[in-house]
Design an enzyme around this catalytic site. Structure first.
Site, PDB file in Angstrom:
ATOM      1  N   ARG B 123       0.822  -1.230   0.000  1.00 46.74           N
ATOM      2  CA  ARG B 123       0.000   0.000   0.000  1.00 46.74           C
ATOM      3  C   ARG B 123       0.848   1.269   0.000  1.00 46.74           C
ATOM      4  NH1 ARG B 123      -2.860  -3.198   3.711  1.00 46.74           N
ATOM      5  NH2 ARG B 123      -4.709  -4.122   2.742  1.00 46.74           N
ATOM      6  N   LYS B 144       2.726  11.525 -11.040  1.00 44.66           N
ATOM      7  CA  LYS B 144       1.763  10.714 -11.783  1.00 44.66           C
ATOM      8  C   LYS B 144       2.445   9.426 -12.233  1.00 44.66           C
ATOM      9  CE  LYS B 144      -1.011  12.670 -14.835  1.00 44.66           C
ATOM     10  NZ  LYS B 144      -1.495  13.611 -15.892  1.00 44.66           N
ATOM     11  N   GLU B 186       9.242  18.324 -24.826  1.00 44.37           N
ATOM     12  CA  GLU B 186       8.591  18.648 -23.545  1.00 44.37           C
ATOM     13  C   GLU B 186       9.201  19.911 -22.936  1.00 44.37           C
ATOM     14  OE1 GLU B 186       5.886  17.454 -22.137  1.00 44.37           O
ATOM     15  OE2 GLU B 186       5.652  15.369 -22.766  1.00 44.37           O
ATOM     16  N   LYS B 228       7.389  22.678 -14.380  1.00 45.87           N
ATOM     17  CA  LYS B 228       6.583  21.517 -13.967  1.00 45.87           C
ATOM     18  C   LYS B 228       6.325  21.565 -12.461  1.00 45.87           C
ATOM     19  CE  LYS B 228       4.708  17.357 -14.565  1.00 45.87           C
ATOM     20  NZ  LYS B 228       5.140  16.137 -15.244  1.00 45.87           N
ATOM     21  N   GLU B 238      -4.358  17.261 -10.213  1.00 46.94           N
ATOM     22  CA  GLU B 238      -4.907  17.494 -11.541  1.00 46.94           C
ATOM     23  C   GLU B 238      -6.375  17.867 -11.500  1.00 46.94           C
ATOM     24  OE1 GLU B 238      -3.978  14.286 -14.213  1.00 46.94           O
ATOM     25  OE2 GLU B 238      -3.749  15.688 -15.862  1.00 46.94           O
ATOM     26  N   ARG B 242      -3.279  21.987 -13.467  1.00 44.40           N
ATOM     27  CA  ARG B 242      -2.348  20.996 -13.987  1.00 44.40           C
ATOM     28  C   ARG B 242      -2.668  20.603 -15.429  1.00 44.40           C
ATOM     29  NH1 ARG B 242       0.536  16.327 -10.390  1.00 44.40           N
ATOM     30  NH2 ARG B 242       1.514  15.246 -12.097  1.00 44.40           N
ATOM     31  N   ASN B 246      -0.932  19.656 -20.446  1.00 44.91           N
ATOM     32  CA  ASN B 246      -1.366  18.843 -21.581  1.00 44.91           C
ATOM     33  C   ASN B 246      -1.330  19.584 -22.909  1.00 44.91           C
ATOM     34  OD1 ASN B 246      -1.838  16.363 -20.255  1.00 44.91           O
ATOM     35  ND2 ASN B 246      -3.689  17.231 -19.352  1.00 44.91           N
ATOM     36  N   HIS B 249      -1.005  17.627 -26.045  1.00 44.45           N
ATOM     37  CA  HIS B 249      -1.196  16.217 -25.713  1.00 44.45           C
ATOM     38  C   HIS B 249      -2.535  15.653 -26.162  1.00 44.45           C
ATOM     39  CE1 HIS B 249       2.448  16.744 -23.462  1.00 44.45           C
ATOM     40  NE2 HIS B 249       2.412  15.520 -22.991  1.00 44.45           N
ATOM     41  N   HIS B 253      -1.649  12.466 -27.980  1.00 46.91           N
ATOM     42  CA  HIS B 253      -2.007  11.122 -27.521  1.00 46.91           C
ATOM     43  C   HIS B 253      -2.805  10.377 -28.585  1.00 46.91           C
ATOM     44  CE1 HIS B 253      -1.530  11.860 -22.906  1.00 46.91           C
ATOM     45  NE2 HIS B 253      -0.425  11.414 -23.451  1.00 46.91           N
ATOM     46  N   HIS B 266       6.759   9.824 -28.235  1.00 42.82           N
ATOM     47  CA  HIS B 266       5.833  10.709 -27.530  1.00 42.82           C
ATOM     48  C   HIS B 266       6.144  12.179 -27.828  1.00 42.82           C
ATOM     49  CE1 HIS B 266       3.149  12.229 -24.467  1.00 42.82           C
ATOM     50  NE2 HIS B 266       4.154  12.867 -23.885  1.00 42.82           N
TER      51      HIS B 266
END
Lengths: 364, 364
Positions: B123, B144, B186, B228, B238, B242, B246, B249, B253, B266
């Site tokens: 956990r 993330k 990026e 960032k 997010e 945040r 993107n 993106h 994506h 990417h």
């Protein structure tokens, strides 16, 4: 309907306990801010689904919710990453988004795997517990969710608190009697670790609980949840105090592992483990009343107090050393020091535990 | 060595950037309270491991740490629940306990799967990012982590912040040139969303970055991480701000999904996506300079600005509708409004996006 709150700051949530609560699900969900714009996913199992999936889904639909369902096989095997992947497939197909909730309808297994799905789907969506067993009065409160790995139980998981717990005691009427008894073992544990007056009440009301008398059941579940909620509020992430919830579990988990999951129900294994903890208390010089009361209570509830003698002591000792509670080389034991009070003892000798394991096989 | 802090209250953590930092790993781990009493697990991949696993493991062992390692196949396929299960097996066999840390040595794939292992093993245990790509200056900051599902990318994961990010720029020298360029995409994004002066610096220093000049690289990575870190500090989970990360993106994506992971890196996909966002800005009446500068920057870095014309527009539109950023039926687009500034636009018409996708195929 009884209500109590698990106090966790902005993650606080209510537990509702009452007879026939499934019918009020939509209202209670809406009160907790669960949006009807995003679909819900109910996860249940093959034992519970046939009885309660449609009533719950129908109640939610009547309140304007869009509901999808995923049914897993009943039993511990469903706590796996493969089942998680299946649940996520259903969630994607049903169009669950970040505002959706995943609802666990069932016992501890369903709560654990559905809870981990809620914790990890899109990095976390809302979660609702709808427990249908007595045992789940323990597992549904506190936010510990997990699946098993072939090498270890509950090893992949998260802390993910539900938005609410909706405990409809009417769903307990279809429980097999053996599961009723096993579930009551966790209720006994909650008394023993925290509340001497609850222990006294349990001592007097065992027969009413075994007969599932609604009033007794609601009181017992409420008091059991209350203990759990207190402990979780004080230590959400199991840094310290929360360890007391493991009374009977160090030996109990090892018994389950060695006997093979299924021979002993979880509640039966921790019943034997609580006798072990009481014996440990005796050896450490505590009041002998602890042992007497623990044993009498468990016998009232027709729970086992003797370890199956065919289980190998070495195997049990090895299983204990694999427990998550093993920290930096030392094992942590929870030992009663009075009725309603326990301590976290971090220096119990392995040899003493071995003696107790052997004694448990001789227990009358 | 340059240092900056991601401010997240009690989850705040430092990012160290410097040439040859792997050798100082033990000291930096110890400063962050990572115990040498519990074993560490380094997760790396078949591309990075042969170069840097032994140097990192040796540095940690020299500082008194016990180190185990798990190597996954290089590539996106390793972001799976099956690989997670393998990592957990190694962790159990190596005796990792709750005080242990899991260390990601590699690029974004390794960071994601090792990070989700750290988030879910027992956990949640401690996590350290040791990025070895330029692209990872983005993915290693912000917490993330995720694995893919056969039906969707990054759909099973968590927010799990590292204890520290240890960025040894010497490890970038073994990167293939195409990955250097893709990683710089990026960095361009970080300038475009937040910092006009960083955009100006990038405009002038593209050749030094492409040549991996240590001083330019450290400055660029530091500034990129800083953007960032600012955004993540303001919006860890997010909920809102945040989303500006993107930029490029939404289209990017979809391109990756339709082209098949691997045809476009990417960074290449989001390069095309940033051109798309700049075209959207033009259509919405923003300063044409946005488009001019975006395109010039990406060309400086030898990044693609044109969509492969064989990709099917319908398939791209469908892939966009499956994006996690799809909330309650609406798609969110990040649109530049000036150099160094973007807005979150929640009402862009699908038909306009379709036009832009078609235009991107014609782009010079």
């Amino acid at each position: 309907m009884k209500q109590l709150t698990v106090e966790l700051g902005e993650r606080s949530y209510p537990i509702y306990i009452g007879d026939g609560l499934l019918a009020q699900a939509a209202e209670l969900f809406a009160q907790r801010g669960i949006s009807a714009k995003s679909p819900l996913l109910i996860v249940t199992d093959t034992a519970v689904g046939p009885h309660y999936l449609e009533p719950l889904a129908a109640a939610l639909r009547a309140g304007g919710y869009t509901v999808a369902a995923h049914t897993v096989e009943s039993g511990e095997k469903s706590k796996s990453l493969a089942v998680l992947q299946d649940i996520v497939a259903t969630a994607l197909e049903a169009g669950l988004d970040r505002k959706s909730a995943i609802v666990a309808l069932g016992g501890g297994v369903v709560g654990d795997v559905a809870g981990f799905a809620a914790a990890s789907y899109m990095r976390g969506v809302k979660f609702v517990q709808v427990p249908t067993t007595i045992l789940a009065h323990d597992s549904a409160v506190g936010g510990k969710v997990a699946v098993n790995h072939p090498l270890a139980k509950n090893i992949i998981g998260a802390f993910h608190q539900p938005e609410l717990v909706l405990y409809d005691t009417a769903t307990l009427r279809t429980l097999p009697p053996r599961e009723v008894r096993a579930g009551l073992a966790e209720m006994v544990k909650h008394g023993l670790i925290w509340d001497a007056s609850f222990v006294a009440w349990l001592d007097e009301n065992a027969q009413r609980l075994l007969a599932l008398e609604p009033e007794a059941l609601q009181y017992g579940l409420f008091e059991g949840c209350k203990v759990k909620a207190h402990v979780v509020s004080a230590d959400e992430r199991e840094d310290d105090l929360r360890a007391i919830l493991n009374l009977g579990h160090t030996i109990g988990h090892a018994l389950e592992a060695v006997a093979g999951y299924g021979e002993l129900l979880h509640g039966e294994a921790i019943s034997i483990g609580m006798i072990g903890a009481a014996k440990l208390a005796l050896r450490l010089g505590c009041d002998p009343e602890i042992y007497t009361v623990t044993k009498r209570l468990l016998q009232h509830f027709e729970l086992p107090t003797r370890m199956p003698p065919h289980l190998d002591t070495d195997a049990i000792m090895t299983a204990m050393s694999h427990d998550k509670k093993f920290k930096e080389g030392r094992m942590v034991y929870i030992v009663p020091t009075a009725i309603g009070r326990v301590e976290i003892n971090k220096s119990v000798q392995a040899e003493l535990v071995r003696d107790i394991v052997n004694e448990l096989k001789e227990e009358a």
